[in-house]
Design a protein around this motif. Structure first.
Motif, PDB file in Angstrom:
ATOM      1  N   TYR A 260      77.166  22.025  71.736  1.00  0.00           N
ATOM      2  CA  TYR A 260      76.453  22.601  70.600  1.00  0.00           C
ATOM      3  C   TYR A 260      77.173  22.226  69.313  1.00  0.00           C
TER       4      TYR A 260
ATOM      5  N   CYS B 214      76.303  28.053  70.283  1.00  0.00           N
ATOM      6  CA  CYS B 214      76.944  28.175  71.589  1.00  0.00           C
ATOM      7  C   CYS B 214      76.958  29.636  72.054  1.00  0.00           C
TER       8      CYS B 214
ATOM      9  N   ALA C 146      79.371  27.140  66.518  1.00  0.00           N
ATOM     10  CA  ALA C 146      79.794  28.250  67.375  1.00  0.00           C
ATOM     11  C   ALA C 146      78.635  29.225  67.586  1.00  0.00           C
TER      12      ALA C 146
ATOM     13  N   GLN D 176      75.385  31.337  75.336  1.00  0.00           N
ATOM     14  CA  GLN D 176      76.216  32.118  76.248  1.00  0.00           C
ATOM     15  C   GLN D 176      75.546  33.461  76.559  1.00  0.00           C
TER      16      GLN D 176
ATOM     17  N   LEU E 236      79.600  24.984  75.976  1.00  0.00           N
ATOM     18  CA  LEU E 236      79.397  26.132  76.848  1.00  0.00           C
ATOM     19  C   LEU E 236      79.894  25.698  78.220  1.00  0.00           C
TER      20      LEU E 236
ATOM     21  N   TRP F  81      81.156  22.398  70.025  1.00  0.00           N
ATOM     22  CA  TRP F  81      81.380  23.550  70.876  1.00  0.00           C
ATOM     23  C   TRP F  81      80.734  23.282  72.219  1.00  0.00           C
TER      24      TRP F  81
ATOM     25  N   CYS G  55      82.338  29.874  75.471  1.00  0.00           N
ATOM     26  CA  CYS G  55      82.221  28.876  74.421  1.00  0.00           C
ATOM     27  C   CYS G  55      83.627  28.411  74.047  1.00  0.00           C
TER      28      CYS G  55
ATOM     29  N   ARG H 215      79.207  21.303  81.441  1.00  0.00           N
ATOM     30  CA  ARG H 215      79.185  21.840  80.085  1.00  0.00           C
ATOM     31  C   ARG H 215      78.053  21.264  79.233  1.00  0.00           C
TER      32      ARG H 215
END
Length: 71
Positions: free
Chosen positions: A39, A45, A42, A49, A5, A3, A66, A36
């Motif tokens: 991660y 991430c 999820a 966020q 960001l 993942w 994400c 970016r």
């Protein structure tokens, strides 16, 4: 699968008829230090966020998302 960001900036660009606004990624806009971050999950991430959003005073001109990065 990882993942990422991804940070977006709202920019105004000149056109023949005035200005046009658009969102672009830090990579597209060559914003050093904002590229970016990856991660493993999820959840990690999304937590990053939330922290990003809480710590940005000009959040109307920036946003983070994400996104799945399959590379």
């Amino acid at each position: 699968m990882k993942w990422a960001l991804v940070v977006y900036f709202f920019v105004m660009t000149p056109t023949d008829t005035g200005y046009e606004g658009r969102w672009g990624t830090a990579e597209e806009l060559e914003r050093v230090g904002w590229h970016r971050t990856y991660y493993a999950t999820a959840e990690e991430c999304i937590q990053a966020q939330w922290e990003f959003t809480e710590n940005q005073p000009k959040i109307d001109q920036m946003r983070a998302s994400c996104e799945i990065d399959e590379y």
